[in-house]
Design an enzyme around this catalytic site. Structure first.
Site, PDB file in Angstrom:
ATOM      1  N   ASP A   8       0.985  -1.063  -0.012  1.00 62.54           N
ATOM      2  CA  ASP A   8       0.074  -0.049  -0.094  1.00 62.54           C
ATOM      3  C   ASP A   8       0.976   1.383   0.128  1.00 62.54           C
ATOM      4  O   ASP A   8       2.193   1.071   0.382  1.00 62.54           O
ATOM      5  CB  ASP A   8      -0.564  -0.176   1.257  1.00 62.54           C
ATOM      6  CG  ASP A   8      -1.718   1.062   1.512  1.00 62.54           C
ATOM      7  OD1 ASP A   8      -2.360   1.724   0.458  1.00 62.54           O
ATOM      8  OD2 ASP A   8      -1.670   1.579   2.357  1.00 62.54           O
ATOM      9  N   ASP A  10      -0.400   5.143   0.687  1.00 60.32           N
ATOM     10  CA  ASP A  10      -0.396   6.077   1.836  1.00 60.32           C
ATOM     11  C   ASP A  10      -0.575   5.365   3.330  1.00 60.32           C
ATOM     12  O   ASP A  10      -1.191   4.749   3.583  1.00 60.32           O
ATOM     13  CB  ASP A  10      -2.081   6.639   1.534  1.00 60.32           C
ATOM     14  CG  ASP A  10      -2.106   7.095   0.411  1.00 60.32           C
ATOM     15  OD1 ASP A  10      -1.184   8.247   0.103  1.00 60.32           O
ATOM     16  OD2 ASP A  10      -3.212   7.016  -0.230  1.00 60.32           O
ATOM     17  N   LEU A  43     -11.563   5.632   7.681  1.00 61.92           N
ATOM     18  CA  LEU A  43     -11.524   5.945   6.497  1.00 61.92           C
ATOM     19  C   LEU A  43     -10.216   5.537   5.521  1.00 61.92           C
ATOM     20  O   LEU A  43     -10.180   5.583   4.434  1.00 61.92           O
ATOM     21  CB  LEU A  43     -11.367   7.382   6.249  1.00 61.92           C
ATOM     22  CG  LEU A  43     -12.663   8.274   7.181  1.00 61.92           C
ATOM     23  CD1 LEU A  43     -12.561   9.894   6.779  1.00 61.92           C
ATOM     24  CD2 LEU A  43     -14.053   7.884   6.687  1.00 61.92           C
ATOM     25  N   GLY A  45      -7.555   3.675   3.514  1.00 61.97           N
ATOM     26  CA  GLY A  45      -7.786   2.726   2.498  1.00 61.97           C
ATOM     27  C   GLY A  45      -9.014   2.808   1.890  1.00 61.97           C
ATOM     28  O   GLY A  45      -9.240   2.052   0.818  1.00 61.97           O
ATOM     29  N   ASP A  47     -11.987   4.411  -0.725  1.00 59.79           N
ATOM     30  CA  ASP A  47     -11.747   5.716  -1.840  1.00 59.79           C
ATOM     31  C   ASP A  47     -12.468   6.844  -1.400  1.00 59.79           C
ATOM     32  O   ASP A  47     -13.058   7.157  -0.308  1.00 59.79           O
ATOM     33  CB  ASP A  47     -12.189   4.725  -3.266  1.00 59.79           C
ATOM     34  CG  ASP A  47     -13.453   4.600  -3.248  1.00 59.79           C
ATOM     35  OD1 ASP A  47     -14.322   5.318  -2.420  1.00 59.79           O
ATOM     36  OD2 ASP A  47     -14.200   3.842  -3.910  1.00 59.79           O
ATOM     37  N   LYS A  75     -11.971  18.749  -1.160  1.00 55.23           N
ATOM     38  CA  LYS A  75     -11.184  17.766  -0.314  1.00 55.23           C
ATOM     39  C   LYS A  75      -9.953  17.539  -1.247  1.00 55.23           C
ATOM     40  O   LYS A  75      -8.536  17.739  -0.657  1.00 55.23           O
ATOM     41  CB  LYS A  75     -11.866  16.802   0.068  1.00 55.23           C
ATOM     42  CG  LYS A  75     -10.973  15.862   1.048  1.00 55.23           C
ATOM     43  CD  LYS A  75     -10.120  14.727   0.135  1.00 55.23           C
ATOM     44  CE  LYS A  75      -9.218  14.091   1.149  1.00 55.23           C
ATOM     45  NZ  LYS A  75      -8.550  12.904   0.498  1.00 55.23           N
ATOM     46  N   SER A 115      -5.786   5.450  -4.241  1.00 53.26           N
ATOM     47  CA  SER A 115      -5.890   6.902  -4.607  1.00 53.26           C
ATOM     48  C   SER A 115      -5.645   7.081  -5.954  1.00 53.26           C
ATOM     49  O   SER A 115      -4.886   6.790  -6.469  1.00 53.26           O
ATOM     50  CB  SER A 115      -4.518   7.427  -3.652  1.00 53.26           C
ATOM     51  OG  SER A 115      -4.447   8.833  -3.934  1.00 53.26           O
ATOM     52  N   ASN A 117      -4.314   9.699  -6.637  1.00 55.42           N
ATOM     53  CA  ASN A 117      -3.164  10.697  -6.543  1.00 55.42           C
ATOM     54  C   ASN A 117      -1.767   9.725  -6.548  1.00 55.42           C
ATOM     55  O   ASN A 117      -0.667  10.294  -6.284  1.00 55.42           O
ATOM     56  CB  ASN A 117      -3.143  11.552  -5.468  1.00 55.42           C
ATOM     57  CG  ASN A 117      -4.372  12.613  -5.619  1.00 55.42           C
ATOM     58  OD1 ASN A 117      -4.141  13.453  -6.470  1.00 55.42           O
ATOM     59  ND2 ASN A 117      -5.320  12.663  -4.910  1.00 55.42           N
TER      60      ASN A 117
HETATM   61  C1  G6P Z   1      -5.865   5.708   0.314  1.00 63.61           C
HETATM   62  C2  G6P Z   1      -5.867   6.491   1.512  1.00 63.61           C
HETATM   63  C3  G6P Z   1      -7.487   7.001   1.741  1.00 63.61           C
HETATM   64  C4  G6P Z   1      -8.009   7.879   0.562  1.00 63.61           C
HETATM   65  C5  G6P Z   1      -7.864   7.031  -0.679  1.00 63.61           C
HETATM   66  C6  G6P Z   1      -8.449   7.713  -1.906  1.00 63.61           C
HETATM   67  O1  G6P Z   1      -6.487   4.635   0.195  1.00 63.61           O
HETATM   68  O2  G6P Z   1      -5.639   5.733   2.356  1.00 63.61           O
HETATM   69  O3  G6P Z   1      -7.531   7.702   2.962  1.00 63.61           O
HETATM   70  O4  G6P Z   1      -9.181   8.254   0.482  1.00 63.61           O
HETATM   71  O5  G6P Z   1      -6.521   6.667  -1.086  1.00 63.61           O
HETATM   72  O6  G6P Z   1      -7.468   8.606  -2.431  1.00 63.61           O
HETATM   73  P1  G6P Z   1      -7.953   9.969  -3.465  1.00 63.61           P
HETATM   74  O7  G6P Z   1      -6.202  10.570  -3.445  1.00 63.61           O
HETATM   75  O8  G6P Z   1      -7.970   9.445  -4.703  1.00 63.61           O
HETATM   76  O9  G6P Z   1      -8.692  10.848  -2.616  1.00 63.61           O
HETATM   77 MG    MG Z   2      -2.686   3.115   3.618  1.00 64.33          MG
END
Ligand code: G6P
Ligand code: MG
Length: 214
Positions: A8, A10, A43, A45, A47, A75, A115, A117
């Site tokens: 993973d 983040d 929250l 992990g 989406d 956000k 994510s 990102n």
């Molecule tokens: C990761 C993080 C989550 C986040 C998700 C989506 O899994 O642990 O906290 O909401 O990614 O990320 P994004 O950058 O697409 O909003």
């Molecule tokens: Mg994570």
């Protein structure tokens, strides 16, 4: 013997979990919803839209799909500002060593992040080329805790799930690894990551030989 590892991003390789927390907290409070570390644990992990739904569930207001999209975008804009200043100095202790140990042992290395990102963060950290395959949210239909993301990564790496192990900081992420039939290394608190096969405080305590033979 394990032949592949799927990380993973983040909260495991870099502390973007902190930035997600800060961005969600500001968004939640703008909607009059109380937000703290304990709630944030649920929250991790999950989406973007799934996270927003969990936050807005505590609001007496009903939101249209259009309003929800606007909030999710707000956000994400805040989050993008927070990650824009990241550098390789934001790699968590032990992260590069863990990746290099896996490479030296001949393992295939995947990344499973929901994510959107993820590629930006990998780029800012300067570690994109350390992965054989990256699965992000755009490539999957169901997020964590569904096993899909880890199964897609295993398939792309050409290794059966039973010969892979996953590394995760989120309850939903560990559940995803276990549902995929893989050995799970949790990063964080054992009291939180109960489903993991082993839990380490950070990648600085990553011991590859323990997981390869497990
Ligand atoms: C990761 C993080 C989550 C986040 C998700 C989506 O899994 O642990 O906290 O909401 O990614 O990320 P994004 O950058 O697409 O909003
Ligand atoms: Mg994570």
């Amino acid at each position: 013997m394990k032949r592949a590892v799927i990380f993973d991003l983040d909260g495991v390789i870099t502390d973007t979990a902190r930035y997600h927390y800060l961005a969600w907290k500001r968004l939640a409070e703008s909607q009059g919803v109380h937000f703290d570390e304990a709630f944030n644990e649920h929250l991790k992990g999950i989406d973007r839209m799934g996270s927003l739904d969990l936050i807005l569930a505590s609001s007496p207001r009903r939101y249209t799909q259009e309003e929800k999209l606007a909030l999710a975008t707000a956000k994400n804009e805040h989050y993008k500002v927070l990650i824009a200043t990241m550098t390789p100095g934001d790699l968590l202790p032990g992260a590069v060593q863990a990746l290099d140990d896996c490479r030296a042992a001949g393992l295939k290395i995947g990344l499973a992040s929901v994510s959107r990102n993820a590629f930006t963060v990998l780029d800012r950290l300067g570690i994109t080329d350390k992965f054989d395959y990256v699965v992000d949210a755009g490539m999957i239909a169901k997020g964590k805790p569904d096993p899909e993301i880890f199964l897609v990564a295993a398939q792309a790496l050409g290794v059966p799930p039973a010969d892979c192990f996953g590394v995760e900081d989120a309850v939903a992420g560990v559940a995803s690894i276990k549902a995929a039939g893989m050995y799970a290394v949790g990063v964080g608190d054992p009291a939180t990551l109960r489903q993991a096969d082993v839990v380490i405080p950070s990648l600085a305590q990553f011991r590859l030989s323990d997981y390869v033979a497990a």
